[in-house]
Design a protein around this motif. Structure first.
Motif, PDB file in Angstrom:
ATOM      1  N   SER A 242     -37.582  32.314 -76.652  1.00 20.99           N
ATOM      2  CA  SER A 242     -38.976  32.015 -76.952  1.00 20.99           C
ATOM      3  C   SER A 242     -39.326  30.744 -76.186  1.00 20.99           C
ATOM      4  O   SER A 242     -38.759  29.679 -76.456  1.00 20.99           O
ATOM      5  CB  SER A 242     -39.174  31.808 -78.458  1.00 20.99           C
ATOM      6  N   VAL A 244     -41.762  27.692 -74.575  1.00 17.10           N
ATOM      7  CA  VAL A 244     -42.898  26.831 -74.897  1.00 17.10           C
ATOM      8  C   VAL A 244     -43.111  25.894 -73.701  1.00 17.10           C
ATOM      9  O   VAL A 244     -42.155  25.283 -73.216  1.00 17.10           O
ATOM     10  CB  VAL A 244     -42.633  25.989 -76.170  1.00 17.10           C
ATOM     11  N   ILE A 254     -43.162  19.358 -75.963  1.00 15.95           N
ATOM     12  CA  ILE A 254     -43.820  20.646 -76.161  1.00 15.95           C
ATOM     13  C   ILE A 254     -44.731  20.580 -77.388  1.00 15.95           C
ATOM     14  O   ILE A 254     -44.854  19.536 -78.026  1.00 15.95           O
ATOM     15  CB  ILE A 254     -42.772  21.769 -76.366  1.00 15.95           C
ATOM     16  N   MET A 256     -44.982  22.490 -81.006  1.00 18.71           N
ATOM     17  CA  MET A 256     -44.447  23.451 -81.971  1.00 18.71           C
ATOM     18  C   MET A 256     -45.614  24.184 -82.621  1.00 18.71           C
ATOM     19  O   MET A 256     -46.623  23.568 -82.991  1.00 18.71           O
ATOM     20  CB  MET A 256     -43.610  22.748 -83.041  1.00 18.71           C
ATOM     21  N   ASP A 257     -45.472  25.500 -82.780  1.00 18.58           N
ATOM     22  CA  ASP A 257     -46.545  26.287 -83.415  1.00 18.58           C
ATOM     23  C   ASP A 257     -46.853  25.750 -84.807  1.00 18.58           C
ATOM     24  O   ASP A 257     -48.005  25.512 -85.157  1.00 18.58           O
ATOM     25  CB  ASP A 257     -46.153  27.763 -83.531  1.00 18.58           C
ATOM     26  N   ILE A 274     -38.160  17.343 -77.306  1.00 18.97           N
ATOM     27  CA  ILE A 274     -36.872  17.971 -77.560  1.00 18.97           C
ATOM     28  C   ILE A 274     -35.790  17.101 -76.911  1.00 18.97           C
ATOM     29  O   ILE A 274     -35.756  16.926 -75.697  1.00 18.97           O
ATOM     30  CB  ILE A 274     -36.824  19.403 -76.980  1.00 18.97           C
ATOM     31  N   PHE A 321     -39.024  25.400 -87.955  1.00 13.79           N
ATOM     32  CA  PHE A 321     -39.971  25.131 -86.881  1.00 13.79           C
ATOM     33  C   PHE A 321     -40.261  26.460 -86.179  1.00 13.79           C
ATOM     34  O   PHE A 321     -39.335  27.211 -85.849  1.00 13.79           O
ATOM     35  CB  PHE A 321     -39.397  24.145 -85.859  1.00 13.79           C
ATOM     36  N   THR A 322     -41.536  26.735 -85.931  1.00 16.40           N
ATOM     37  CA  THR A 322     -41.914  27.925 -85.172  1.00 16.40           C
ATOM     38  C   THR A 322     -42.193  27.502 -83.734  1.00 16.40           C
ATOM     39  O   THR A 322     -43.040  26.641 -83.471  1.00 16.40           O
ATOM     40  CB  THR A 322     -43.148  28.605 -85.767  1.00 16.40           C
ATOM     41  N   LEU A 323     -41.469  28.133 -82.805  1.00 12.62           N
ATOM     42  CA  LEU A 323     -41.511  27.769 -81.390  1.00 12.62           C
ATOM     43  C   LEU A 323     -41.734  29.024 -80.567  1.00 12.62           C
ATOM     44  O   LEU A 323     -40.910  29.949 -80.618  1.00 12.62           O
ATOM     45  CB  LEU A 323     -40.203  27.092 -80.985  1.00 12.62           C
ATOM     46  N   SER A 327     -39.533  31.689 -85.515  1.00 13.99           N
ATOM     47  CA  SER A 327     -39.180  30.659 -86.489  1.00 13.99           C
ATOM     48  C   SER A 327     -37.675  30.408 -86.469  1.00 13.99           C
ATOM     49  O   SER A 327     -36.868  31.345 -86.524  1.00 13.99           O
ATOM     50  CB  SER A 327     -39.613  31.085 -87.896  1.00 13.99           C
ATOM     51  N   THR A 372     -30.669  26.233 -76.400  1.00 16.34           N
ATOM     52  CA  THR A 372     -31.868  25.683 -75.780  1.00 16.34           C
ATOM     53  C   THR A 372     -31.705  25.630 -74.269  1.00 16.34           C
ATOM     54  O   THR A 372     -30.693  25.140 -73.764  1.00 16.34           O
ATOM     55  CB  THR A 372     -32.139  24.255 -76.309  1.00 16.34           C
ATOM     56  N   PHE A 383     -35.952  28.721 -76.460  1.00 15.10           N
ATOM     57  CA  PHE A 383     -35.084  28.683 -77.628  1.00 15.10           C
ATOM     58  C   PHE A 383     -34.625  30.094 -77.960  1.00 15.10           C
ATOM     59  O   PHE A 383     -35.414  31.040 -77.955  1.00 15.10           O
ATOM     60  CB  PHE A 383     -35.825  28.080 -78.825  1.00 15.10           C
TER      61      PHE A 383
END
Length: 389
Positions: A242, A244, A254, A256-257, A274, A321-323, A327, A372, A383
């Motif tokens: 995923s 970002v 970045i 994070m959602d 990060i 954390f949603t990235l 999630s 990562t 991620f």
């Protein structure tokens, strides 16, 4: 996000290169009796704050403008923290290096250099003295000084030419080999926060066409902590990444959602750096207060230290954390730093409030549960789920 290096000549390798990582914690955050080591925690928080402020200062010096995430007056308010603690706690890897990147011990550095590999630019046909000195001063009186050079740097068969390095002619006793295992420090972020205003070695490797892929990756679970240069290790993750995008130059920063607490979305569109060189997770004071209030935490600034929060040890909150639409959770054993005292039912959380930058700083407490990848060419962070989770 610097990591340590030891200079050990090895045969060249082609393609992606796996570099096993380890570290020796001089001050573990959790004591053997499962209580919080507040001295170590205080040092880590001060170290992180100092590192961020130092890099923001580097950014302004290099670009002529404040970083977009700099807080007005933060550098002026802050004393220099114990960033030497930071350098003693980071990841250590042995890599094939003809000469090192960024900071290294050179001739004339005296007794503290005993036991370290020494780089002598006078023995290199490609070394160029840039006629620029450097001096790094640390809060507890430790210091490093020397000259900047350009030279050719090889990391496991990948070669960067005209790489700027700092060659220390003086180091204070805190860097002796018994306390400081590394022979040098390699930065993995961007030119704009370099203390030398020069491109880090990995960016030079990419721009000079040395890597199969313009990426490096970190994994912290079995088969063991590892930095992978020039690709990703498919044996350490499952599924797709995923991704970002990076939003600002300097850090791997970045958006994070969202941040979830016990399954509920509590914060959205959260800026985050990060940083594999940080143990904990740091957030803006207002964000962290809102998070802990929602998950049953208690502000411990009045009883322990500003920025710390506690929770019942038998009810560790679930924080995700949603990235990039996916999630990822913080493992309970990483979120819980330990009890406040022996036999206490109250524990300290790994998310700490800090006011050094208008962004969260996401470190090892979260990164241990993801694989990562840092994509230099496309300016993005990816991620994925580790293989054993």
């Amino acid at each position: 996000m610097p990591f340590f290096v030891a200079a050990v000549p090895q045969p060249p390798k082609q393609g992606g290169t796996a570099i096993p990582l380890s570290r020796r914690l001089s001050k573990p955050l959790t004591s053997p009796d499962k209580t919080v080591n507040f001295d170590a925690l205080d040092s880590h928080v001060a170290s992180t704050r100092a590192k961020i402020l130092r890099n923001l200062d580097n950014f302004e010096k290099n670009t002529g403008a404040p970083h977009p995430s700099a807080l007005q007056g933060a550098q002026k308010r802050a004393s220099v923290g114990n960033d030497l603690y930071e350098y003693k706690e980071l990841w250590f890897g042995t890599i094939s290096v003809s000469i090192p990147s960024e900071d290294f011990f050179g001739p004339g550095c005296g007794q503290p250099c005993d036991g370290h590999h020494i780089y002598d630019p006078s023995t290199s046909e490609t070394a160029v003295d840039l006629q620029r000195a450097f001096f790094l001063d640390y809060v507890w009186g430790e210091s490093i000084s020397g000259q900047q050079y350009n030279d050719t740097v090889s990391i496991s068969g990948l070669t960067a030419t005209d790489q700027t390095i700092g060659v220390a002619s003086w180091i204070s006793p805190g860097f002796r080999s018994a306390d400081f295992l590394a022979d040098g420090i390699v930065g993995m972020a961007f030119k704009s926060i370099s203390r030398f205003g020069a491109s880090p070695v990995f960016q030079n490797l990419v721009s000079q066409g040395q890597t199969d892929e313009p990426v490096f990756a970190f994994g912290f679970l079995p088969p063991g902590p590892q930095l992978y240069i020039g690709g990703t290790n498919p044996g350490m993750y499952t599924g797709d990444f995923s991704y970002v995008p990076v939003i600002a130059s300097g850090f791997w920063q970045i958006i994070m959602d969202n941040v979830l607490g016990n399954g509920e979305i509590l914060l959205t569109n959260v800026p985050a750096v990060i940083d594999s060189g940080t143990d904990l997770i740091y957030g803006l004071p207002a964000d962290v207060a809102a998070l802990y209030e929602a998950i049953g935490g208690t502000d411990a600034s009045g009883t322990y230290r500003p920025g710390y929060y506690t929770f019942p040890c038998n009810n560790v909150p679930k924080v995700n954390f949603t990235l990039g639409g996916t999630s990822f959770g913080i493992p309970a054993e990483k979120f819980n730093l330990g009890a406040i005292s022996d036999d206490s039912p109250i524990c300290v959380g790994a998310i700490v409030a800090i006011d050094a930058i208008s962004s969260w700083i996401v470190g090892h407490a979260f990164l241990t549960n993801v694989y990562t990848v840092f994509d230099v060419a496309n300016m993005r962070v990816g991620f994925a789920t580790p293989v054993d989770t």
